[in-house]
Design a protein around this motif. Structure first.
Motif, mmCIF file in Angstrom:
data_model
loop_
_atom_site.group_PDB
_atom_site.id
_atom_site.type_symbol
_atom_site.label_atom_id
_atom_site.label_comp_id
_atom_site.label_asym_id
_atom_site.label_seq_id
_atom_site.Cartn_x
_atom_site.Cartn_y
_atom_site.Cartn_z
ATOM 1 N N GLY A 179 28.781 -30.195 -52.783
ATOM 2 C CA GLY A 179 28.781 -29.503 -51.513
ATOM 3 C C GLY A 179 28.118 -28.152 -51.644
ATOM 4 O O GLY A 179 27.756 -27.719 -52.742
ATOM 5 N N PRO A 180 27.941 -27.437 -50.537
ATOM 6 C CA PRO A 180 27.250 -26.153 -50.550
ATOM 7 C C PRO A 180 28.119 -25.043 -51.134
ATOM 8 O O PRO A 180 29.342 -25.184 -51.272
ATOM 9 C CB PRO A 180 26.967 -25.908 -49.075
ATOM 10 N N SER A 181 27.488 -23.922 -51.446
ATOM 11 C CA SER A 181 28.216 -22.780 -52.001
ATOM 12 C C SER A 181 29.201 -22.199 -50.993
ATOM 13 O O SER A 181 30.202 -21.592 -51.384
ATOM 14 C CB SER A 181 27.245 -21.703 -52.470
ATOM 15 N N SER A 182 28.949 -22.369 -49.708
ATOM 16 C CA SER A 182 29.894 -21.888 -48.701
ATOM 17 C C SER A 182 31.223 -22.620 -48.786
ATOM 18 O O SER A 182 32.277 -22.080 -48.436
ATOM 19 C CB SER A 182 29.298 -22.058 -47.303
ATOM 20 N N GLU A 183 31.200 -23.849 -49.292
ATOM 21 C CA GLU A 183 32.417 -24.647 -49.436
ATOM 22 C C GLU A 183 33.018 -24.520 -50.829
ATOM 23 O O GLU A 183 34.247 -24.541 -50.991
ATOM 24 C CB GLU A 183 32.096 -26.115 -49.138
ATOM 25 N N TYR A 184 32.149 -24.390 -51.858
ATOM 26 C CA TYR A 184 32.602 -24.330 -53.249
ATOM 27 C C TYR A 184 31.998 -23.118 -53.961
ATOM 28 O O TYR A 184 31.209 -23.264 -54.899
ATOM 29 C CB TYR A 184 32.207 -25.602 -53.996
ATOM 30 N N PRO A 185 32.343 -21.917 -53.575
ATOM 31 C CA PRO A 185 31.712 -20.738 -54.178
ATOM 32 C C PRO A 185 31.989 -20.575 -55.665
ATOM 33 O O PRO A 185 31.086 -20.220 -56.428
ATOM 34 C CB PRO A 185 32.299 -19.573 -53.372
ATOM 35 N N GLN A 186 33.215 -20.845 -56.104
ATOM 36 C CA GLN A 186 33.537 -20.696 -57.530
ATOM 37 C C GLN A 186 32.764 -21.704 -58.367
ATOM 38 O O GLN A 186 32.253 -21.390 -59.441
ATOM 39 C CB GLN A 186 35.036 -20.864 -57.754
ATOM 40 N N ARG A 187 32.709 -22.922 -57.875
ATOM 41 C CA ARG A 187 31.995 -23.982 -58.597
ATOM 42 C C ARG A 187 30.525 -23.637 -58.747
ATOM 43 O O ARG A 187 29.944 -23.799 -59.827
ATOM 44 C CB ARG A 187 32.170 -25.294 -57.827
ATOM 45 N N HIS A 188 29.909 -23.172 -57.691
ATOM 46 C CA HIS A 188 28.487 -22.821 -57.748
ATOM 47 C C HIS A 188 28.246 -21.676 -58.727
ATOM 48 O O HIS A 188 27.278 -21.700 -59.493
ATOM 49 C CB HIS A 188 27.986 -22.440 -56.349
ATOM 50 N N ARG A 189 29.126 -20.688 -58.712
ATOM 51 C CA ARG A 189 28.961 -19.578 -59.643
ATOM 52 C C ARG A 189 29.144 -20.045 -61.083
ATOM 53 O O ARG A 189 28.376 -19.664 -61.969
ATOM 54 C CB ARG A 189 29.959 -18.462 -59.317
ATOM 55 N N SER A 190 30.129 -20.894 -61.321
ATOM 56 C CA SER A 190 30.400 -21.362 -62.678
ATOM 57 C C SER A 190 29.264 -22.212 -63.238
ATOM 58 O O SER A 190 29.054 -22.255 -64.445
ATOM 59 C CB SER A 190 31.700 -22.170 -62.704
ATOM 60 N N ALA A 191 28.536 -22.887 -62.351
ATOM 61 C CA ALA A 191 27.438 -23.754 -62.774
ATOM 62 C C ALA A 191 26.122 -23.020 -62.928
ATOM 63 O O ALA A 191 25.143 -23.600 -63.417
ATOM 64 C CB ALA A 191 27.270 -24.895 -61.769
ATOM 65 N N ASP A 192 26.082 -21.748 -62.539
ATOM 66 C CA ASP A 192 24.837 -20.991 -62.509
ATOM 67 C C ASP A 192 24.633 -20.225 -63.813
ATOM 68 O O ASP A 192 25.470 -19.397 -64.187
ATOM 69 C CB ASP A 192 24.878 -19.999 -61.346
ATOM 70 N N PRO A 193 23.532 -20.461 -64.531
ATOM 71 C CA PRO A 193 23.277 -19.711 -65.767
ATOM 72 C C PRO A 193 23.257 -18.200 -65.565
ATOM 73 O O PRO A 193 23.538 -17.439 -66.489
ATOM 74 C CB PRO A 193 21.907 -20.222 -66.214
ATOM 75 N N MET A 194 22.934 -17.763 -64.368
ATOM 76 C CA MET A 194 22.907 -16.336 -64.088
ATOM 77 C C MET A 194 24.273 -15.694 -64.318
ATOM 78 O O MET A 194 24.370 -14.529 -64.732
ATOM 79 C CB MET A 194 22.480 -16.095 -62.634
ATOM 80 N N ALA A 195 25.344 -16.459 -64.059
ATOM 81 C CA ALA A 195 26.695 -15.906 -64.151
ATOM 82 C C ALA A 195 27.126 -15.646 -65.586
ATOM 83 O O ALA A 195 28.066 -14.892 -65.818
ATOM 84 C CB ALA A 195 27.691 -16.851 -63.479
ATOM 85 N N ALA A 196 26.457 -16.271 -66.566
ATOM 86 C CA ALA A 196 26.827 -16.096 -67.969
ATOM 87 C C ALA A 196 26.083 -14.948 -68.642
ATOM 88 O O ALA A 196 26.331 -14.655 -69.815
ATOM 89 C CB ALA A 196 26.579 -17.387 -68.740
ATOM 90 N N LEU A 197 25.168 -14.315 -67.924
ATOM 91 C CA LEU A 197 24.443 -13.187 -68.508
ATOM 92 C C LEU A 197 25.379 -11.995 -68.699
ATOM 93 O O LEU A 197 26.288 -11.780 -67.904
ATOM 94 C CB LEU A 197 23.274 -12.790 -67.608
ATOM 95 N N PRO A 198 25.167 -11.205 -69.777
ATOM 96 C CA PRO A 198 24.108 -11.378 -70.787
ATOM 97 C C PRO A 198 24.504 -12.374 -71.873
ATOM 98 O O PRO A 198 25.670 -12.449 -72.261
ATOM 99 C CB PRO A 198 23.976 -9.968 -71.370
ATOM 100 N N LEU A 199 23.522 -13.128 -72.358
ATOM 101 C CA LEU A 199 23.721 -14.028 -73.489
ATOM 102 C C LEU A 199 23.390 -13.302 -74.789
ATOM 103 O O LEU A 199 22.594 -12.358 -74.794
ATOM 104 C CB LEU A 199 22.820 -15.258 -73.367
ATOM 105 N N ASP A 200 23.962 -13.798 -75.881
ATOM 106 C CA ASP A 200 23.660 -13.209 -77.183
ATOM 107 C C ASP A 200 22.746 -14.091 -78.006
ATOM 108 O O ASP A 200 22.657 -13.953 -79.225
ATOM 109 C CB ASP A 200 24.946 -12.914 -77.960
#
Length: 265
Positions: A179-200
């Motif tokens: 579903g869209p991020s409007s329905e599942y905001p946490q899921r979308h963030r958790s699946a996004d590589p951007m959210a894990a920055l910075p990487l080591d």
């Protein structure tokens, strides 16, 4: 002569990988492994056949390669199954190290398109505990599993929020995540590589100059956001289109192969 072995890492027909190994001198050890993760916008239309030529080529150039298949949206995948498969498939290498003389001191990933997304996402597994528990399941993550020492992303979809905004491949992000991020905001963030920055770990964001399938912004936005970290990602532009990146005869792919080899050194 290249050796080839197939192994399952789960019960589903899509939970398997093929290990491609170059010949070794007696008593030798393969120094590291490249995990090849195919693309196809996470849909079941495409499979590990896309990664097979790359894994074979890597072995022919003296590098052990693990061509990974996984459950895709429409084929038992999506959230969280696709993500669990990527981690479990990488972790399978721990059980293959002794029988195949693999030195897992350095395991790197080479991911194309959606596979680039999954490869970079997996590199951030240390930050995944408790992902999206309120939105219909969370990723099971073995914190003692095999960690990636680097990633070569080949026109990877590295910014899911922007990919959703652009409606890449007719809603591919929402299709992956249920579903869209409007329905599942946490899921979308958790699946996004951007959210894990910075990487080591180092990430090479390779992008084809004439890529009409994945916009350059998918790499540049990620690279720009990584600059605040200790190990910023690097953008590498190569000639050709989206599929030249997975053509073993192309200069674009040759650059990717060399970058993967650099990460193993």
């Amino acid at each position: 002569m290249t050796q080839r072995y197939r192994y399952e890492y789960g019960q589903d027909p899509s939970q398997w990988g093929e290990l491609f190994l170059p010949d070794l001198p007696a008593g030798g050890t393969h120094q590291g492994v490249v995990v090849v993760i195919h693309g196809g916008y996470w849909r079941s239309t495409y499979g590990a056949e896309l990664g097979e030529p790359l894994a074979k080529d890597l072995a022919e150039h003296g590098v052990a390669a693990w061509n990974l298949e996984y459950r895709r949206a429409g084929n038992g995948g999506g959230w969280p199954a696709t993500f669990e498969d990527i981690l479990a498939g990488i972790d399978k290498l721990a059980g293959l190290a002794e029988p195949h003389a693999l030195d897992l001191g350095k395991v790197v990933a080479l991911g194309h398109s959606a596979g680039g997304h999954l490869a970079v996402w997996a590199a951030g597994r240390a930050k995944m505990d408790g992902l999206a528990p309120a939105e219909g399941g969370q990723v099971k993550n073995n914190n003692d599993g095999v960690r990636l020492a680097g990633v070569v992303s080949q026109s990877g979809v590295l910014n899911l929020a922007e990919a959703e905004r652009l409606d890449l491949s007719n809603g591919a992000v929402a299709n992956l995540l249920g579903g869209p991020s409007s329905e599942y905001p946490q899921r979308h963030r958790s699946a996004d590589p951007m959210a894990a920055l910075p990487l080591d770990v180092p990430v090479y964001a390779v992008h084809a100059e004439a890529d009409d399938d994945v916009p350059l912004a998918m790499s540049t936005l990620y690279v720009d956001a990584s600059r605040a970290g200790a190990v910023p990602a690097r953008l590498v532009m190569v000639p050709g289109d989206h599929f030249d990146l997975i053509n073993p005869e192309s200069p674009a792919y040759a650059t990717c192969r060399e970058l993967a080899a650099q990460l193993l050194r």
